[in-house]
Each structure stands twice: as C-alpha cells, then as structure tokens.
Write an enzyme that holds these catalytic residues in place. Structure first.
Site, PDB file in Angstrom:
ATOM      1  N   SER A   1       1.205  -1.592  -0.326  1.00  0.00           N
ATOM      2  CA  SER A   1      -0.013  -0.169   0.436  1.00  0.00           C
ATOM      3  C   SER A   1       1.182   1.198  -0.476  1.00  0.00           C
ATOM      4  O   SER A   1       1.958   1.257   0.555  1.00  0.00           O
ATOM      5  CB  SER A   1      -0.861   0.037   1.258  1.00  0.00           C
ATOM      6  OG  SER A   1      -0.607   0.443   2.351  1.00  0.00           O
ATOM      7  N   LYS A   2       0.027   2.288  -0.430  1.00  0.00           N
ATOM      8  CA  LYS A   2       1.370   3.643  -0.848  1.00  0.00           C
ATOM      9  C   LYS A   2       1.337   4.076   0.521  1.00  0.00           C
ATOM     10  O   LYS A   2       2.076   4.915   0.905  1.00  0.00           O
ATOM     11  CB  LYS A   2       0.746   4.370  -2.171  1.00  0.00           C
ATOM     12  CG  LYS A   2      -0.885   5.470  -1.644  1.00  0.00           C
ATOM     13  CD  LYS A   2      -1.289   5.960  -2.481  1.00  0.00           C
ATOM     14  CE  LYS A   2      -3.088   5.925  -2.270  1.00  0.00           C
ATOM     15  NZ  LYS A   2      -3.454   6.459  -3.538  1.00  0.00           N
ATOM     16  N   ARG A   3       0.706   3.830   1.418  1.00  0.00           N
ATOM     17  CA  ARG A   3       1.171   4.734   3.133  1.00  0.00           C
ATOM     18  C   ARG A   3       2.601   4.266   3.549  1.00  0.00           C
ATOM     19  O   ARG A   3       3.031   4.777   4.374  1.00  0.00           O
ATOM     20  CB  ARG A   3      -0.088   4.416   3.989  1.00  0.00           C
ATOM     21  CG  ARG A   3      -1.140   5.243   3.851  1.00  0.00           C
ATOM     22  CD  ARG A   3      -2.496   5.211   4.695  1.00  0.00           C
ATOM     23  NE  ARG A   3      -2.968   3.820   4.176  1.00  0.00           N
ATOM     24  CZ  ARG A   3      -3.598   3.279   4.850  1.00  0.00           C
ATOM     25  NH1 ARG A   3      -3.055   2.404   5.735  1.00  0.00           N
ATOM     26  NH2 ARG A   3      -3.991   3.015   4.224  1.00  0.00           N
ATOM     27  N   ARG A   4       2.859   2.779   3.083  1.00  0.00           N
ATOM     28  CA  ARG A   4       4.091   2.150   3.589  1.00  0.00           C
ATOM     29  C   ARG A   4       5.315   1.912   2.362  1.00  0.00           C
ATOM     30  O   ARG A   4       6.182   2.369   2.807  1.00  0.00           O
ATOM     31  CB  ARG A   4       4.041   0.661   3.774  1.00  0.00           C
ATOM     32  CG  ARG A   4       2.625   0.475   4.463  1.00  0.00           C
ATOM     33  CD  ARG A   4       2.883  -0.149   5.852  1.00  0.00           C
ATOM     34  NE  ARG A   4       3.887  -1.058   6.117  1.00  0.00           N
ATOM     35  CZ  ARG A   4       3.716  -1.996   6.141  1.00  0.00           C
ATOM     36  NH1 ARG A   4       2.868  -2.909   6.201  1.00  0.00           N
ATOM     37  NH2 ARG A   4       4.784  -2.673   6.502  1.00  0.00           N
TER      38      ARG A   4
END
Ligand code: GLU
Length: 476
Positions: free
Chosen positions: A252-255
C-alpha cells in the site's frame, strides 16, 4: 479462436505498480500463447475517473515498454476501447436480462439500503441486498416509473449451491451463491457497473483469457452467471496473487512507494522495474536474475507463480537497477538516460529557471537544484527540532498537508498553493508557519527554491514520498 488478452485499468489516481505487474503478466502469457494483448479503459465510475489519470496509465505502460496492440490511442476492430464511449452498447444487454427474468429493477432508497446494511452488520452478517424489490409486479414497476422514480437494475443470483470454476492459478474454486450479492448492473444514471461492462466487453472484444489481480476472484461467480444468462462462453480466468510488502501485508502506498511515476522520477530504469516484476513469473537459478523482457518471455511459466504472492522487495529492485545501469548501459546510452530522466516533469530546466534568480555564480546552481533530482533527502528529526516550529507542530502541519497529494485534481503550483492556503485558514495557522516545515520536508533545507514551484516540478509521487519520509522521522 486466437488468444486475446487484455488489461483493463480504471483511470483513477496514479498508475500503480500492480497495473504494471498485471500488464507484464498478460504480455508474457499472450506471447507464450501466440496471441495479443489489448488495452481497455474501464471508466464507468465517472466520479473517480479522470483523463489525466488515463493519460498517465498509458504513459507509464509505454515508459515500461509494455505495449498493447489495440486501445483507445491505437484503435482496432473492437472499439471503442473506453467504456464511457460504449454506453449505448450496454443498454440492449440490460434489456435482454430484464426480459429474460435474469435481472430486476430496484427502487430502494439509499436510506433503506443503509438501514438494511446496518441491521445485517449488527447481526454479524455480511451486508447483502435483501431482495426487497424482487417481488415487485410489472404493474408496480410501471407505476413507480410513471411517478418519476428511477430504478437501478440488479442481477438475480441463485439461492442454493455454489459456483464452481477452474482458475489458472488457484485451481478448483467453489464459492457458495448465498455469499454473492444481487449486484447492481445498471446505475440510476444509466451507466453500467464494472461487472456488466466488463463481461459484455470481454465477450464483444473476443477475450479468451482474463488475467487480473486476486481481488477480483470473488467476483467471478457474478461474471460466470452473466456469461450463462447471455449464453456466452466464459473466458479462462487467471487471478494473480497480490504484490506484498516484506512482512507479507498488502502493498500500500502508505507504507511503500507504489506509483510508477515515483520509480521513474527516482531514477529506476524501466527495464529494471520490468525485470524485477517479472522475476515472479519465471523459474531461474541464482545468478540468472538480470533479464530483458524477451528473456522473461522465453522463460515464462505459469507454474512459477506462487499463490502466496510476490514480495515487493525494494532492496532487490535497487540491486537489479544498479546492475542494469552498470552492466547493461553503454556510456552514451547512460548519458542519454540521464538526460531523459532529468527531463521528467521538466525538473532540470524548470529548476534552472528558478535557480537563475537566486545564484551569484553558476557553480551555486548544482547545490540549489540538487533536491529536485534526488530521491530521499538527508534529513533528521533534529533538522525539524532546530526550527521555530518544532517537532510536534511540524508533524501536525505535514499530516494536515499530506492528504492533498491524493485529493488535488491538477498537480500544479497554483492548485497546490490554493490548497495549502485553504488548509492554513482552516487550521488557523499563518501561511508562514505552514510552509516552514514543508520547505524542510520537500527541499531538505529551510531556504531554497520557491516551495510551490518545487512541489510541481517534483511531481505528486515524489512529494508523497518526501512527506511520508519526514512524517516517519517526526513520529520517531
Ligand atoms: N478495471 C478493473 C481494475 O482496474 C479491471 C479488473 C479486470 O481486469 O477485470 O482493476
């Protein structure tokens, strides 16, 4: 029938590495089967699809050298290849399903559906349409429509048994019908939903193999049912296990960076990224990792794919990228690549234009523009602690600004500035206070080139990475 495969991205947000992964798999399989791969743009969700995102998907796939033979930009015998332009094609199919009793009109209000969902959730049940409008008579339907009520159309789902099918990777799959929702296939605005458009288009475009992300596996029963309702032969389904982080959580782009434009801006070679993504599709011995697209296609094996999903290991990507640069590029090619790369988002020329007003000697310029051509900046928590704003307030500001990267329609300095001013008003902070930690996070220094221009030049995906990096530093 000659093998025809497709990728069908929805043009929302930034092109994701998962799209490249699916496209690469489709190309390798198409080559193996002696067929071709086409591109279809699935933009039935008009509230989320944008022309900018569609352009970026095509640019990203072209940059990677993952080519299609038919598509919105190329034309072909089965066009149009953009679903929003196929609206009239779908209507008769919906009529056919209604006439044959395979679908029904549903007039339930949003409120009723919300109450129903909440009640089901409260009972620990999976939310699912309860069939309220299934029993409406033809007269009742006519009366409602005469009063101006606009229905959606839902497909009927069997109540007993299970849908059994064979997936190219997951093997024999069986999904009980009572877990499947009576899917809306035509929305009140007359647009079909993904499920109907996807099936109709795959049929009309003579697609023989549907290879896509694992997240669609649970939709296969709806699709198979639609193929049966229409009396069509279903394609062969192949669902690709997701790309995962090192800890096996979903990418995921958060990580992690997931946007293809981040990888191009950070200076990864398209060949290295393709090589990296393709390693999950081949069985090779240690030492054989450096592979071109052609080599990947010669060694491609469906059985090499692991159901557990491929790990997106950035260290491995770095290792491969370094090898590609050092071992595969001639000196001239390397110089040409540097040139091409510095041109991404006009960072070099745009940076020079900004630096000209701020330098005394030409030799000042490299330092001034270095941040525009870098990946991660050399920042520590202490840099923020040393500013007047301090660590806590800097963190609050960066966290308030971070969502802008996702929500802003156009990524240009005027829009960026307007949004940051709006946040500054909304959170009651002076703009001077707002921009201080942003300067640091984006440029690595408290004094640099103009902030909003720099954010535009760096591009959305690199700004996302910079903000994420500083937020992580500040959180400790
Ligand atoms: N539009 C879908 C997506 O973007 C495509 C799924 C499919 O290939 O059927 O994931």
């Amino acid at each position: 029938m000659s093998p025809r495969l497709r990728i069908a991205p929805s043009p929302t947000g930034e092109p994701h590495v998962g799209t490249a992964y699916t496209a690469l798999f489709n190309i390798l399989l198409a080559r193996k089967l002696g067929g071709e791969m086409i591109l279809r743009i699935e933009d039935t969700d008009q509230s989320r699809s944008t022309p900018d995102s569609e352009r970026k998907v095509m640019e990203a796939l072209n940059w990677l050298g993952l080519n299609w033979t038919e598509g919105p930009d190329k034309g072909g015998a089965y066009g149009p290849y953009r679903q929003s332009e196929r609206r009239d094609i779908y209507a008769p199919y919906v009529e056919e399903l209604l006439d044959n009793g395979h679908a029904f009109k549903c007039f339930c209000s949003r409120e009723r559906l919300e109450t129903m969902r909440k009640a089901q959730q409260a009972k620990g049940q999976q939310p699912k349409y309860d069939g309220h409008c299934l029993s409406l008579t033809a007269e009742e339907v006519r009366a409602k429509e005469a009063e101006g009520e606009v229905p959606v159309v839902r497909m009927k789902i069997p109540t007993n048994g299970a849908c059994a099918f064979e997936d190219g990777i997951y093997g024999a799959v069986s999904i009980p019908w009572d877990t499947i929702d009576m899917q809306v296939i035509l929305k009140a605005d007359g647009m079909p939903t993904y499920h109907l458009a996807n099936v109709v288009d795959d049929h009309l475009m003579k697609i023989t193999h549907v290879a896509r992300g694992e997240e669609w596996l649970s939709s296969v029963p709806k699709h198979i049912l639609l193929y049966q309702y229409f009396g069509w032969q279903a394609p062969q389904f192949i669902h690709l296990p997701l790309l995962r982080n090192l800890d096996r959580s979903k990418l995921s782009k958060r990580r992690n960076p997931t946007s293809i434009s981040y990888f191009s801006t950070a200076g990864y070679l398209p060949e290295a990224l393709v090589n990296f993504l393709g390693l999950g599709f081949v069985s090779i011995a240690e030492g054989e990792e450096l592979m071109t697209l052609d080599e990947l296609s010669n060694r491609f094996e469906l059985s090499a794919l692991s159901k557990a999903g491929a790990v997106f290991d950035l260290q491995k990507l770095d290792w491969l990228n370094g090898r590609w640069i050092r071992e595969k590029l001639g000196a001239q090619d390397f110089a040409a690549r540097m040139h091409e790369w510095s041109d991404i988002n006009n960072r070099l020329l745009g940076g020079l234009a900004l630096a000209q007003a701020r330098c005394v000697k030409l030799s000042d310029v490299p330092m001034l523009i270095a941040f525009l051509l870098s990946d991660k900046l050399d920042l520590t928590r202490e840099h923020f602690a040393a500013t007047k704003t301090g660590v806590e307030e800097s963190l609050a500001i960066l966290e308030a600004v971070a969502p802008t990267v996702e929500t802003l329609g156009e990524w240009d300095k005027t829009a960026i500035e307007a949004e940051i001013r709006r946040i500054s008003d909304e959170t009651g902070r002076k703009i001077r206070i707002m921009v201080a930690p942003l300067y640091l996070a984006i440029t690595g220094s408290t004094k640099s080139l103009p902030l909003f221009d720099s954010m535009e030049l760096l591009g959305r995906s690199m700004v996302r990475q910079r903000l994420r990096h500083s937020i992580a530093l500040l959180k400790g």
